[in-house]
Design an enzyme around this catalytic site. Structure first.
Site, PDB file in Angstrom:
ATOM      1  N   ASN A  79       0.865  -1.189   0.000  1.00 16.01           N
ATOM      2  CA  ASN A  79       0.000   0.000   0.000  1.00 16.01           C
ATOM      3  C   ASN A  79       0.900   1.237   0.000  1.00 16.01           C
ATOM      4  O   ASN A  79       1.487   1.577   1.019  1.00 16.01           O
ATOM      5  CB  ASN A  79      -0.887  -0.042   1.252  1.00 16.01           C
ATOM      6  N   TRP A  80       0.981   1.874  -1.152  1.00 12.33           N
ATOM      7  CA  TRP A  80       1.876   3.043  -1.264  1.00 12.33           C
ATOM      8  C   TRP A  80       1.296   4.281  -0.570  1.00 12.33           C
ATOM      9  O   TRP A  80       1.959   5.312  -0.488  1.00 12.33           O
ATOM     10  CB  TRP A  80       2.132   3.374  -2.739  1.00 12.33           C
ATOM     11  N   LYS A  81       0.044   4.192  -0.144  1.00 14.48           N
ATOM     12  CA  LYS A  81      -0.638   5.349   0.463  1.00 14.48           C
ATOM     13  C   LYS A  81      -0.519   6.552  -0.477  1.00 14.48           C
ATOM     14  O   LYS A  81      -0.578   6.365  -1.693  1.00 14.48           O
ATOM     15  CB  LYS A  81      -0.076   5.648   1.848  1.00 14.48           C
ATOM     16  N   HIS A  91      -9.493   0.778   5.202  1.00 14.67           N
ATOM     17  CA  HIS A  91      -8.202   1.047   5.854  1.00 14.67           C
ATOM     18  C   HIS A  91      -8.427   2.018   7.020  1.00 14.67           C
ATOM     19  O   HIS A  91      -9.240   2.944   6.915  1.00 14.67           O
ATOM     20  CB  HIS A  91      -7.223   1.638   4.837  1.00 14.67           C
ATOM     21  N   GLU A 131      -6.823   4.448   8.019  1.00 12.45           N
ATOM     22  CA  GLU A 131      -6.602   5.863   7.700  1.00 12.45           C
ATOM     23  C   GLU A 131      -7.827   6.467   7.010  1.00 12.45           C
ATOM     24  O   GLU A 131      -8.029   7.681   7.054  1.00 12.45           O
ATOM     25  CB  GLU A 131      -5.333   6.015   6.847  1.00 12.45           C
ATOM     26  N   GLU A 170      -4.992  -5.272  10.977  1.00  8.34           N
ATOM     27  CA  GLU A 170      -4.041  -4.168  11.121  1.00  8.34           C
ATOM     28  C   GLU A 170      -4.353  -3.402  12.404  1.00  8.34           C
ATOM     29  O   GLU A 170      -5.188  -2.474  12.383  1.00  8.34           O
ATOM     30  CB  GLU A 170      -4.174  -3.206   9.942  1.00  8.34           C
ATOM     31  N   GLY A 180       2.430   2.229  10.895  1.00  9.54           N
ATOM     32  CA  GLY A 180       3.390   3.331  10.787  1.00  9.54           C
ATOM     33  C   GLY A 180       4.100   3.638  12.088  1.00  9.54           C
ATOM     34  O   GLY A 180       4.754   4.675  12.219  1.00  9.54           O
ATOM     35  N   SER A 202       3.635  -2.031  10.481  1.00  5.08           N
ATOM     36  CA  SER A 202       5.086  -1.992  10.677  1.00  5.08           C
ATOM     37  C   SER A 202       5.778  -3.308  10.338  1.00  5.08           C
ATOM     38  O   SER A 202       6.720  -3.730  11.018  1.00  5.08           O
ATOM     39  CB  SER A 202       5.412  -1.562  12.115  1.00  5.08           C
ATOM     40  N   GLY A 227       2.750  -1.191   4.337  1.00  8.83           N
ATOM     41  CA  GLY A 227       2.673   0.230   4.013  1.00  8.83           C
ATOM     42  C   GLY A 227       4.054   0.792   3.722  1.00  8.83           C
ATOM     43  O   GLY A 227       4.599   0.631   2.627  1.00  8.83           O
ATOM     44  N   GLY A 228       4.650   1.434   4.721  1.00  8.72           N
ATOM     45  CA  GLY A 228       5.927   2.135   4.558  1.00  8.72           C
ATOM     46  C   GLY A 228       6.998   1.333   3.828  1.00  8.72           C
ATOM     47  O   GLY A 228       7.664   1.849   2.912  1.00  8.72           O
TER      48      GLY A 228
END
Ligand code: PEP
Length: 256
Positions: free
Chosen positions: A12-14, A100, A102, A170, A176, A216, A237-238
């Protein structure tokens, strides 16, 4: 015991990177590091604006498929700023991330999440349904919260459609954060999610649902969480923005 399912890793590149050319470069780097023999299904979910570019890089190579980070449940019409699932399907998207945390933080409700899951399934795509508690409490109320999220998100989903549902556990506190849930936490939650799904759909159907972990995940913890956490893969993610690390995570999953 871990089930015999092909692992799945979703990147997930966000809201990254900053330009089309950087998205091209990032996808190219990931592609160059991926192996054709890799038994893992790899999905890259860039911002919608970059889907076409990432698709060009994939170029029918089957090294990775396209994911969307969100979608709207209506097909067409007066919904300014939204993108529908048939539109995503038309461009070649196979997986849609739904709910998600976010997005939930920005007001997405359980009802909307359920409508999106149903719409993704209707179009024949795969819904990557995100669930997770904000915090844990010693009384175990977070388990009730997770159960409620699963029940409301999957309302009216037919049990024969469960192969089109992936659950990404998640925990919000791990996203993150640089600190993941422990493999024991993840394993306990996998068992709990399976129990809830079995209660709703029956054991045989429930076993069709892939269960991922996200929060993470890094090249350092992926192997341990995958093996001891007994998950079917990851939502990353990151680390998915760092080609070497992302592919290292995929290799950790595929070597087992
Ligand atoms: C995510 O965005 O779904 C996620 C898990 O992020 P991170 O890996 O950066 O914690």
């Amino acid at each position: 015991m871990k089930k015999a399912k092909n692992p799945l890793v979703v990147g997930n590149w966000k809201m990254n990177p900053l330009s089309v050319s950087l998205s091209f470069k990032l996808a190219k780097e990931i592609k160059s590091l991926l192996s054709k023999k890799n038994p893992v299904t790899v999905v890259i979910a860039p911002p919608a604006l970059y889907l076409e570019t990432v698709k060009k890089v994939a170029n029918g190579s089957h090294l990775f498929t396209l994911g969307a980070q969100n979608a709207y449940y209506e097909k067409l019409g007066a919904h300014t700023g939204e993108i529908s699932i048939p539109m995503l399907k038309d461009i070649g998207v196979s997986h849609v991330i739904v709910g998600h945390s976010e997005r939930r933080e920005k007001g997405e409700t359980d009802v909307a999440v359920n409508q999106k899951v149903l719409a993704v399934i209707k179009e024949g795509l795969i819904a990557v349904l995100c669930i997770g508690e904000r915090a844990r409490d010693s009384a175990g109320n977070y388990l009730t919260f997770i159960e409620q999220q699963i029940r409301s998100s999957l309302r009216e989903v037919g049990r024969t459609k469960l192969e089109q549902v992936v659950i990404a556990y998640e925990p919000v506190w791990a996203i993150g954060a640089g600190v993941s849930a422990t493999p024991e936490d993840v394993r306990e939650m996998r068992i709990f999610i399976e129990k809830v799904l079995s209660d709703i759909f029956g054991r045989n159907y429930a076993s069709k649902v892939r269960i991922l972990y996200g929060g993470s995940v890094s090249e350092k913890n992926a192997k341990e969480i995958f093996v001891q956490g007994t998950v079917d893969g990851f939502l990353v993610g990151g680390a998915s923005l760092h080609p070497r690390e992302f592919v290292h995570i995929i290799k950790n999953v595929s070597s087992i």
